[in-house]
Design a protein around this motif. Structure first.
Motif, PDB file in Angstrom:
ATOM      1  N   LEU A  56      59.004 109.564 -34.289  1.00 52.64           N
ATOM      2  CA  LEU A  56      58.641 108.231 -34.772  1.00 52.64           C
ATOM      3  C   LEU A  56      58.921 107.122 -33.763  1.00 52.64           C
ATOM      4  O   LEU A  56      58.440 105.996 -33.946  1.00 52.64           O
ATOM      5  N   THR A  57      59.673 107.401 -32.706  1.00 53.27           N
ATOM      6  CA  THR A  57      59.906 106.385 -31.673  1.00 53.27           C
ATOM      7  C   THR A  57      59.363 106.787 -30.313  1.00 53.27           C
ATOM      8  O   THR A  57      59.268 105.937 -29.415  1.00 53.27           O
ATOM      9  N   GLY A  58      59.028 108.050 -30.123  1.00 52.14           N
ATOM     10  CA  GLY A  58      58.534 108.504 -28.824  1.00 52.14           C
ATOM     11  C   GLY A  58      59.601 108.565 -27.761  1.00 52.14           C
ATOM     12  O   GLY A  58      59.284 108.537 -26.567  1.00 52.14           O
ATOM     13  N   ILE A  63      68.035 109.118 -25.152  1.00 54.09           N
ATOM     14  CA  ILE A  63      67.727 107.691 -25.203  1.00 54.09           C
ATOM     15  C   ILE A  63      68.054 107.108 -26.573  1.00 54.09           C
ATOM     16  O   ILE A  63      68.740 106.075 -26.680  1.00 54.09           O
ATOM     17  N   HIS A  64      67.566 107.745 -27.634  1.00 55.86           N
ATOM     18  CA  HIS A  64      67.765 107.142 -28.958  1.00 55.86           C
ATOM     19  C   HIS A  64      69.138 107.402 -29.545  1.00 55.86           C
ATOM     20  O   HIS A  64      69.573 106.694 -30.459  1.00 55.86           O
ATOM     21  N   THR A  78      62.462 101.069 -31.215  1.00 52.84           N
ATOM     22  CA  THR A  78      61.268 100.523 -31.850  1.00 52.84           C
ATOM     23  C   THR A  78      60.408 101.678 -32.343  1.00 52.84           C
ATOM     24  O   THR A  78      59.851 102.427 -31.546  1.00 52.84           O
ATOM     25  N   SER A  79      60.336 101.834 -33.644  1.00 52.00           N
ATOM     26  CA  SER A  79      59.607 102.956 -34.232  1.00 52.00           C
ATOM     27  C   SER A  79      58.144 102.602 -34.469  1.00 52.00           C
ATOM     28  O   SER A  79      57.727 101.435 -34.363  1.00 52.00           O
ATOM     29  N   LEU A  80      57.364 103.606 -34.851  1.00 50.28           N
ATOM     30  CA  LEU A  80      55.982 103.368 -35.250  1.00 50.28           C
ATOM     31  C   LEU A  80      55.909 102.394 -36.417  1.00 50.28           C
ATOM     32  O   LEU A  80      55.007 101.554 -36.480  1.00 50.28           O
ATOM     33  N   PHE A  81      56.866 102.486 -37.338  1.00 46.35           N
ATOM     34  CA  PHE A  81      56.867 101.566 -38.469  1.00 46.35           C
ATOM     35  C   PHE A  81      57.019 100.118 -37.986  1.00 46.35           C
ATOM     36  O   PHE A  81      56.319  99.216 -38.467  1.00 46.35           O
ATOM     37  N   SER A 261      55.379 101.089 -27.647  1.00 43.72           N
ATOM     38  CA  SER A 261      56.583 100.411 -27.174  1.00 43.72           C
ATOM     39  C   SER A 261      56.783 100.681 -25.687  1.00 43.72           C
ATOM     40  O   SER A 261      56.205 101.623 -25.120  1.00 43.72           O
ATOM     41  N   GLU A 262      57.610  99.871 -25.047  1.00 39.31           N
ATOM     42  CA  GLU A 262      57.892 100.059 -23.627  1.00 39.31           C
ATOM     43  C   GLU A 262      58.622 101.367 -23.363  1.00 39.31           C
ATOM     44  O   GLU A 262      58.538 101.916 -22.259  1.00 39.31           O
ATOM     45  N   GLU A 263      59.338 101.885 -24.352  1.00 36.94           N
ATOM     46  CA  GLU A 263      60.118 103.104 -24.167  1.00 36.94           C
ATOM     47  C   GLU A 263      59.260 104.361 -24.247  1.00 36.94           C
ATOM     48  O   GLU A 263      59.682 105.442 -23.814  1.00 36.94           O
TER      49      GLU A 263
END
Length: 278
Positions: A56-58, A63-64, A78-81, A261-263
């Motif tokens: 959901l965040t890629g 990292i997460h 920063t998630s898809l939501f 997102s940038e990540e």
């Protein structure tokens, strides 16, 4: 609903090989030119909560920071939501309660957080269950209600029964294989409804399941999962090679026509069409 909504279905613990041999409806879609099929390698550890966050965040666990099922806190990514809401689109989920703990509230309150409708959270409309044996059939009925009543642009669905039977009986059992058959049967009823309402559909999994009735390690059985994509933006057929799980989130962004997102890593998925081609 916009004409480029996405339904992302994550079937917990669905192995790639079992999906290929036992999901007859999904294979029918591939053979008849309605879907693409990819072999995806999950991040490690191949555990549920870390990989929900990855999908959901890629971003990978390093990292997460969600490195264990015991990591109970809101996501710091920063998630898809989040991205969907920031773009002015709407979100919904019918999912296991760990998803609520990652993006809405943590810890989960079983009495207060089961039903979350019309909220200001990243998941604006959420129906969350907290028993692993909660019937997949009930969950998809709730997802259908969300789709029909709330018409979200992004709908996340997360059934658990394949994982539950895998832990109880192992991936080598008739119970595990029959549960995969049962999910495929539900999808044969649910996916046509999604397509009729204009949604693209992505079906994948967080991790696999071993003959020991567990997961978390680095084997093919632990890590290799399917991804079926039904979209005019993705060329149909069986794709060669193995895809990183980090590609799921940017793919959903591409289908939703929102900025990643940038990540997130760049989308490098074989078969994705340009806007002009689509």
């Amino acid at each position: 609903m916009s004409n480029n909504g996405v339904v992302l279905i994550v079937v917990d613990a669905l192995r790639y090989d079992t999906a290929c041999t036992h999901m007859g409806f999904m294979q029918h879609l591939v053979e008849r030119g309605a879907a693409a099929r990819y072999e995806v390698r999950s991040e490690v550890p191949s555990l549920s909560r870390p990989l929900y966050e990855t999908i959901l965040t890629g971003t990978p666990p390093i990292i997460h920071g969600v490195t264990s099922n015991a990591t109970v806190r809101l996501s710091n990514q920063t998630s898809l939501f989040h991205l969907v809401k920031e773009s002015g689109k709407t979100t919904a989920a019918a999912a296991y309660y760990w998803v609520s703990e990652l993006y809405n509230r943590a810890p989960f309150n079983h009495f207060a957080d089961r039903i979350q409708l019309e909220t200001d959270f990243p998941i604006e409309n959420g129906l969350f269950y907290f028993e692993d044996h909660y019937p997949d059939s009930h969950l998809f009925a709730e997802a259908a209600w969300l789709m029909n009543e709330k018409q979200p642009d992004f709908l996340y669905i997360h059934p658990m029964n394949v994982d539950d039977d895998g832990h109880k009986f192992t991936a080598d059992s008739k119970e595990y294989r029959n549960r995969v058959l049962a999910v495929d049967a539900i999808l044969s009823l649910f996916i046509p409804n999604c397509l009729a309402q204009g949604y693209d559909v992505v079906v994948t999994a967080d991790h696999g399941m071993t003959s020991d009735g567990n997961h978390g390690g680095n084997t093919i059985e632990d890590r290799h999962v399917p991804m079926f994509v039904l979209s005019r933006q993705v060329k149909q057929g069986i794709k060669e090679g193995i895809v990183s799980q980090l590609q799921v989130a940017p793919l959903v962004c591409q289908l939703l026509e929102i900025e990643p997102s940038e990540e997130m890593v760049p989308l490098l998925l074989n078969g994705v069409r340009t806007k002009k081609e689509a």
